[in-house]
Design a protein around this motif. Structure first.
Motif, PDB file in Angstrom:
ATOM      1  N   HIS A   1       0.835  -1.202   0.000  1.00  7.73           N
ATOM      2  CA  HIS A   1       0.000   0.000   0.000  1.00  7.73           C
ATOM      3  C   HIS A   1       0.868   1.249   0.000  1.00  7.73           C
ATOM      4  N   ALA A   2       0.393   2.280  -0.671  1.00  8.02           N
ATOM      5  CA  ALA A   2       0.980   3.619  -0.612  1.00  8.02           C
ATOM      6  C   ALA A   2      -0.178   4.569  -0.365  1.00  8.02           C
TER       7      ALA A   2
ATOM      8  N   GLY B   1      -2.449   4.344   1.748  1.00  8.47           N
ATOM      9  CA  GLY B   1      -3.666   3.595   2.016  1.00  8.47           C
ATOM     10  C   GLY B   1      -4.293   2.916   0.819  1.00  8.47           C
TER      11      GLY B   1
ATOM     12  N   ASP C   1      -2.638  -5.062   9.013  1.00  5.23           N
ATOM     13  CA  ASP C   1      -3.853  -4.454   8.483  1.00  5.23           C
ATOM     14  C   ASP C   1      -4.921  -4.509   9.577  1.00  5.23           C
TER      15      ASP C   1
ATOM     16  N   ARG D   1       3.743  -1.255   3.775  1.00 11.54           N
ATOM     17  CA  ARG D   1       3.352   0.141   3.574  1.00 11.54           C
ATOM     18  C   ARG D   1       4.562   0.889   3.029  1.00 11.54           C
TER      19      ARG D   1
ATOM     20  N   LYS E   1      -3.895   0.176  -2.435  1.00  7.25           N
ATOM     21  CA  LYS E   1      -3.095  -0.950  -2.909  1.00  7.25           C
ATOM     22  C   LYS E   1      -2.438  -0.578  -4.231  1.00  7.25           C
TER      23      LYS E   1
ATOM     24  N   ASP F   1       6.067   4.475   2.004  1.00  8.29           N
ATOM     25  CA  ASP F   1       5.926   5.925   2.149  1.00  8.29           C
ATOM     26  C   ASP F   1       6.895   6.576   1.186  1.00  8.29           C
TER      27      ASP F   1
END
Length: 158
Positions: free
Chosen positions: A60-61, A63, A103, A112, A65, A114
């Motif tokens: 995820h980036a 929030g 999750d 995740r 997928k 960022d």
């Protein structure tokens, strides 16, 4: 051909048609989530611990997928290299970070990502240098319990 043979043949054909339609619906529902033609890049990230992370888990980036874990390999010094297959439209710069998180409270693991603020981008086959390992709930609870015990012992001595 008599009438009963024609009826049996018709029933077999209808049955096969129903089976094919059911297989098609299941393929659409449970098949690959990416549309054909979407380009992806593989980016590597090395972690100390990947407890609970599996091949196929989402990336995820912000929030959303943007990919999935394509491979997990044990590399030097017992570290784990995760290959992340990410949508090529997501531009990761050289100071991007990757963290293994849960999750929700009891959900599965995901990676995740960022995105940082550097000028240079990570290309296909590149590496995310800044990573955060998975937090293991058992270890966290053990730490909390040991701190509570030491606090109680310190309070009892006073």
């Amino acid at each position: 051909m008599n009438t009963s043979s024609q009826r049996e043949l018709r029933d077999v054909i209808v049955g096969l048609g129903v089976v094919i339609v059911i297989i098609g619906v299941l393929a659409v529902v449970f098949g690959p989530t990416r549309a054909v033609g979407n380009e992806t890049i593989d980016v590597n990230a090395v972690f100390g611990r990947t407890d609970g992370l599996r091949i196929g888990d989402p990336v995820h980036a912000a929030g959303v997928k943007v990919g999935e874990v394509a491979a997990l390999d044990l590399v030097e010094l017992f570290r784990v290299q995760a290959t992340l297959r990410i949508d090529a439209s997501v531009e990761l710069d050289t100071d991007a970070t990757a963290a293994i998180v849960t999750d929700g409270i009891f959900g599965g693991k995901l990676v995740r990502v960022d995105i940082g603020g550097a000028d240079q981008m990570i290309g296909d086959g590149g590496r995310i240098s800044f990573t955060e390992d998975a937090i293991v709930l058992d270890d966290l609870l053990g730490l909390i319990i040991s701190q509570a015990k030491s606090t109680r012992e310190t309070g009892a001595k006073q």
